[in-house]
Design a protein around this motif. Structure first.
Motif, PDB file in Angstrom:
ATOM      1  N   ALA A 110     -10.205  16.568  25.292  1.00  0.00           N
ATOM      2  CA  ALA A 110     -11.426  16.726  24.229  1.00  0.00           C
ATOM      3  C   ALA A 110     -11.733  16.637  23.277  1.00  0.00           C
ATOM      4  O   ALA A 110     -12.071  15.938  22.311  1.00  0.00           O
ATOM      5  N   PHE A 111     -10.951  18.380  22.869  1.00  0.00           N
ATOM      6  CA  PHE A 111     -10.341  18.448  21.440  1.00  0.00           C
ATOM      7  C   PHE A 111     -10.197  17.108  20.768  1.00  0.00           C
ATOM      8  O   PHE A 111      -9.850  17.033  19.484  1.00  0.00           O
ATOM      9  N   LYS A 112      -9.392  16.439  21.333  1.00  0.00           N
ATOM     10  CA  LYS A 112      -7.837  15.581  20.688  1.00  0.00           C
ATOM     11  C   LYS A 112      -8.644  14.593  19.954  1.00  0.00           C
ATOM     12  O   LYS A 112      -8.854  13.718  18.849  1.00  0.00           O
ATOM     13  N   VAL A 113      -9.386  14.379  21.243  1.00  0.00           N
ATOM     14  CA  VAL A 113     -10.140  12.887  21.207  1.00  0.00           C
ATOM     15  C   VAL A 113     -11.864  13.184  20.124  1.00  0.00           C
ATOM     16  O   VAL A 113     -12.629  12.217  19.739  1.00  0.00           O
ATOM     17  N   ALA A 114     -12.351  13.847  19.617  1.00  0.00           N
ATOM     18  CA  ALA A 114     -13.195  14.458  18.700  1.00  0.00           C
ATOM     19  C   ALA A 114     -13.560  13.986  17.815  1.00  0.00           C
ATOM     20  O   ALA A 114     -14.815  13.369  17.796  1.00  0.00           O
ATOM     21  N   GLU A 115     -12.750  13.347  17.737  1.00  0.00           N
ATOM     22  CA  GLU A 115     -12.896  12.483  15.496  1.00  0.00           C
ATOM     23  C   GLU A 115     -12.912  11.715  16.348  1.00  0.00           C
ATOM     24  O   GLU A 115     -13.165  10.839  15.194  1.00  0.00           O
ATOM     25  N   SER A 124     -18.846  10.431  19.357  1.00  0.00           N
ATOM     26  CA  SER A 124     -17.610  11.225  19.240  1.00  0.00           C
ATOM     27  C   SER A 124     -17.298  10.895  20.738  1.00  0.00           C
ATOM     28  O   SER A 124     -17.965  11.113  21.795  1.00  0.00           O
ATOM     29  N   MET A 125     -15.995  10.753  20.900  1.00  0.00           N
ATOM     30  CA  MET A 125     -15.341  10.675  22.629  1.00  0.00           C
ATOM     31  C   MET A 125     -15.451  11.599  23.191  1.00  0.00           C
ATOM     32  O   MET A 125     -14.969  11.287  24.019  1.00  0.00           O
ATOM     33  N   ALA A 126     -15.378  12.921  22.933  1.00  0.00           N
ATOM     34  CA  ALA A 126     -15.582  13.628  23.857  1.00  0.00           C
ATOM     35  C   ALA A 126     -16.703  13.844  24.308  1.00  0.00           C
ATOM     36  O   ALA A 126     -16.747  14.445  25.349  1.00  0.00           O
ATOM     37  N   PHE A 127     -17.480  13.503  24.076  1.00  0.00           N
ATOM     38  CA  PHE A 127     -18.629  12.725  24.980  1.00  0.00           C
ATOM     39  C   PHE A 127     -18.199  12.444  26.427  1.00  0.00           C
ATOM     40  O   PHE A 127     -18.687  12.816  27.122  1.00  0.00           O
ATOM     41  N   VAL A 128     -17.139  11.703  25.871  1.00  0.00           N
ATOM     42  CA  VAL A 128     -17.056  11.364  27.436  1.00  0.00           C
ATOM     43  C   VAL A 128     -15.974  11.423  27.919  1.00  0.00           C
ATOM     44  O   VAL A 128     -15.594  11.722  29.300  1.00  0.00           O
ATOM     45  N   PHE A 129     -15.225  12.899  27.306  1.00  0.00           N
ATOM     46  CA  PHE A 129     -14.189  13.189  28.042  1.00  0.00           C
ATOM     47  C   PHE A 129     -14.895  14.446  28.335  1.00  0.00           C
ATOM     48  O   PHE A 129     -13.927  16.079  29.194  1.00  0.00           O
ATOM     49  N   ALA A 130     -15.853  14.983  27.957  1.00  0.00           N
ATOM     50  CA  ALA A 130     -16.070  16.722  28.178  1.00  0.00           C
ATOM     51  C   ALA A 130     -16.871  16.330  30.104  1.00  0.00           C
ATOM     52  O   ALA A 130     -16.393  17.721  30.570  1.00  0.00           O
TER      53      ALA A 130
END
Length: 163
Positions: A110-115, A124-130
């Motif tokens: 999630a942190f890697k794809v946050a940007e 942010s793709m972090a929303f999808v992986f969180a």
């Protein structure tokens, strides 16, 4: 401890009900815009997909709350109580280890794809992986509570329910 569990359960139920309700509303909006106005909205499918991901992971934690995950209790139910307790605790230890891996690796991802922005919504793709590390953390807390209950009273028999 009980207050923390009550807050966790409320948050999970709120997230689960909210994500399902918003998913339904977004899909109705998509159908309406496509067939009434002949103007499909590009972002509705993506939002519905992401909310479905949230529903799945939060629902998995809720399923653990109610003991609804697949389990084969035939062996545990037939063992002497001290041995059943040891095996149940080992099973929970393995589950806790697996959930810890999900938390660490899921948070890392999630942190890697946050940007990275999503395609249509540009969130942010972090929303999808969180939901993966969050639901795994909730399930880990439940596993620890179940382990304490096993230590005190022994394993509970598996409930055989069907739809």
């Amino acid at each position: 401890m009980r207050k923390t569990a009550a807050v966790l359960e409320f948050c999970e139920e709120f997230l689960l009900a909210g994500s399902i309700a918003v998913t339904f509303a977004v899909l109705v909006l998509q159908v309406f815009s496509r067939y009434v106005f002949d103007l499909p909205l590009t972002w509705t499918e993506e939002l519905a997909r992401y909310l479905f991901v949230w529903s799945v992971f939060v629902g998995a934690s809720q399923a653990m709350r109610y003991g609804e995950h697949i389990a084969i209790g035939m062996l545990i139910d037939r063992l002497p109580k001290p041995l059943a307790k040891i095996i149940a605790l080992w099973m929970n230890a393995l589950m806790a280890l697996f959930l810890l891996v999900l938390i660490v690796k899921g948070a890392d991802l999630a942190f890697k794809v946050a940007e990275l922005p999503s395609t249509a919504l540009e969130i942010s793709m972090a929303f999808v992986f969180a939901p993966l590390p969050l639901a795994a953390a909730a399930m880990l807390l439940r596993t620890l509570c179940i382990s304490i209950r096993i230590l005190v009273a022994g394993p509970e028999p598996i409930q055989h329910r069907s739809l």
